[in-house]
Design a protein around this motif. Sequence first.
Motif, PDB file in Angstrom:
ATOM      1  N   VAL A 132       0.868  -1.186   0.000  1.00  0.00           N
ATOM      2  CA  VAL A 132       0.000   0.000   0.000  1.00  0.00           C
ATOM      3  C   VAL A 132       0.904   1.235   0.000  1.00  0.00           C
ATOM      4  CG1 VAL A 132      -1.747   1.263   1.300  1.00  0.00           C
ATOM      5  CG2 VAL A 132      -1.787  -1.240   1.238  1.00  0.00           C
ATOM      6  N   PRO A 133       0.692   2.168  -0.923  1.00  0.00           N
ATOM      7  CA  PRO A 133       1.667   3.257  -1.054  1.00  0.00           C
ATOM      8  C   PRO A 133       1.686   4.248   0.092  1.00  0.00           C
ATOM      9  CG  PRO A 133      -0.143   3.550  -2.605  1.00  0.00           C
ATOM     10  CD  PRO A 133      -0.323   2.202  -1.978  1.00  0.00           C
ATOM     11  N   GLY A 134       0.598   4.436   0.822  1.00  0.00           N
ATOM     12  CA  GLY A 134       0.593   5.440   1.886  1.00  0.00           C
ATOM     13  C   GLY A 134       0.727   6.844   1.304  1.00  0.00           C
ATOM     14  N   ARG A 135       1.232   7.764   2.126  1.00  0.00           N
ATOM     15  CA  ARG A 135       1.321   9.149   1.661  1.00  0.00           C
ATOM     16  C   ARG A 135       2.539   9.378   0.779  1.00  0.00           C
ATOM     17  NH1 ARG A 135       2.229  13.238   4.900  1.00  0.00           N
ATOM     18  NH2 ARG A 135       3.140  11.955   6.528  1.00  0.00           N
ATOM     19  N   VAL A 175       6.387   0.650   5.759  1.00  0.00           N
ATOM     20  CA  VAL A 175       5.177   1.383   5.425  1.00  0.00           C
ATOM     21  C   VAL A 175       5.442   2.464   4.378  1.00  0.00           C
ATOM     22  CG1 VAL A 175       5.429   3.046   7.313  1.00  0.00           C
ATOM     23  CG2 VAL A 175       3.168   2.539   6.410  1.00  0.00           C
ATOM     24  N   THR A 198      -0.560   9.095  -3.623  1.00  0.00           N
ATOM     25  CA  THR A 198      -0.260  10.515  -3.421  1.00  0.00           C
ATOM     26  C   THR A 198       1.117  10.872  -3.957  1.00  0.00           C
ATOM     27  OG1 THR A 198      -1.523  10.301  -1.383  1.00  0.00           O
ATOM     28  CG2 THR A 198      -0.292  12.334  -1.680  1.00  0.00           C
TER      29      THR A 198
ATOM     30  N   SER B  82      -4.139   5.292   6.973  1.00  0.00           N
ATOM     31  CA  SER B  82      -3.642   5.391   5.604  1.00  0.00           C
ATOM     32  C   SER B  82      -4.135   4.218   4.755  1.00  0.00           C
ATOM     33  CB  SER B  82      -2.114   5.425   5.631  1.00  0.00           C
ATOM     34  OG  SER B  82      -1.601   5.309   4.345  1.00  0.00           O
ATOM     35  N   ASN B  86      -6.839   4.560   1.672  1.00  0.00           N
ATOM     36  CA  ASN B  86      -6.514   4.122   0.306  1.00  0.00           C
ATOM     37  C   ASN B  86      -7.604   3.212  -0.236  1.00  0.00           C
ATOM     38  OD1 ASN B  86      -4.127   5.457  -0.224  1.00  0.00           O
ATOM     39  ND2 ASN B  86      -2.870   3.880   0.733  1.00  0.00           N
TER      40      ASN B  86
END
Lengths: 230, 191
Positions: A132-135, A175, A198, B82, B86
């Motif tokens: 999951v790419p996160g911010r 993360v 993002t 987060s 998503n």
Amino acid sequence: MHLDEEQVERLLHRELGRSAEASAREHLAVCPGCRGRVVQAEQEEEAVYALLRHVDHPAPGIDARAVVARGTHAVGSMRWAAGIVLALGVAAAAFAAPGSPLPAWAKAVAGWIGGGPGVRAPERGAAGIAVVPGRNLVIHFTSFQAAGQAKVTLTDDAEVLVRAPSGAATFTSDVDRLVIDNRGSSASFEIQIPRTATRVEIWVNRVRLFLKDGPRVTGPSVLPLTPPAP
Amino acid sequence: MSQIPPALGSYQREGTRALPESTPSFHDRFVSLFDAHFHRLYRYLDRLSGEPELAADLAQEAFVRLYRRGSLPDAPEAWLLSVAMNRFRNAQSTRSRRRRLLTVARSEGVLSDPPPSPEQALAAKDVRRQVRATLDRMPERERRMLLLRAEGYRYRDIAAALDLNEASVGVLLARAIRAFRTIYEDAGDAP
């Protein structure tokens, strides 16, 4: 000195540091104006929170055991999947090895079963990882390679996916970063990045070659993993 | 081309993930985290989306992913937010307007404690509809900020979730409260 709006909110939410809070309370003791602002802010906030409770639904009856069971099941499934990929990889390697009798046997069996002209070699198992790419996600190839490239595509998925079709790399992730140990590799990679991500950066050694910042993309879609020309 | 920051270097897990069974302390910490935070993550997502089933799925999925991760990140609450956000954005982009309207209609029928009189039931329904409409009309950032704080999230988690400077979270929260009140009161005045 009167409290500003940030200080009033932080005082309400216990987000001031200990000494700042002590100073603020000392001031409140002698300043009815600021005291009134704090009380008003608190009342307004509580009124809004009371309204918000009107749209709440009953909490679902999910407990930690159910979630752990799902997580464990997923890990078990991943083990099976890893086992199958490994088995396919071994079979493919045996199939493709010079002098291996497997292609001839397979061709014979295929001809016997279907009467067709031959059998396609199965694909080798691909190494890869999804995160999951996160911010802000940094994808870091640790080394330049003698050959190879990384092809970047944008997708509608929720996760960043990095694959090495030839399987010659080790993936490590946290993360906000994904590290591909590609020392001594000459593999090519496929990187899929969600359009909704993002910010995603791709680095090779100590050089950033690609940046997706919101909808803006800087860098080519095919990244050379070879060292830049001097 | 820019230089990579030297801090890049320590990583917590291998791509071949550590199995949770081998780390019982992680299991215990995970269960504590779940007990403390699942319901507020659910409530935040429920208020944000107006869809309790979706909120439950997203909250559960975030915790499943955390368990599969095999270790707790430095800021687990921000990490869970987060991941859930998503997934939420992804779900939003693939949902049809028809489904959303159906869900709103259905959610209006949910009453945990039926009021004693038809007049009160009607009033409660009106308030619920007005609050929902207010949330839907708020700017995205202010809505999320208000809902996160209403669930008790700390400023650092709010700043991380919304990509804000933590130093200005208080002022922005005050603005979000004012925005909610203004829109809510305007909606009440509307015919």
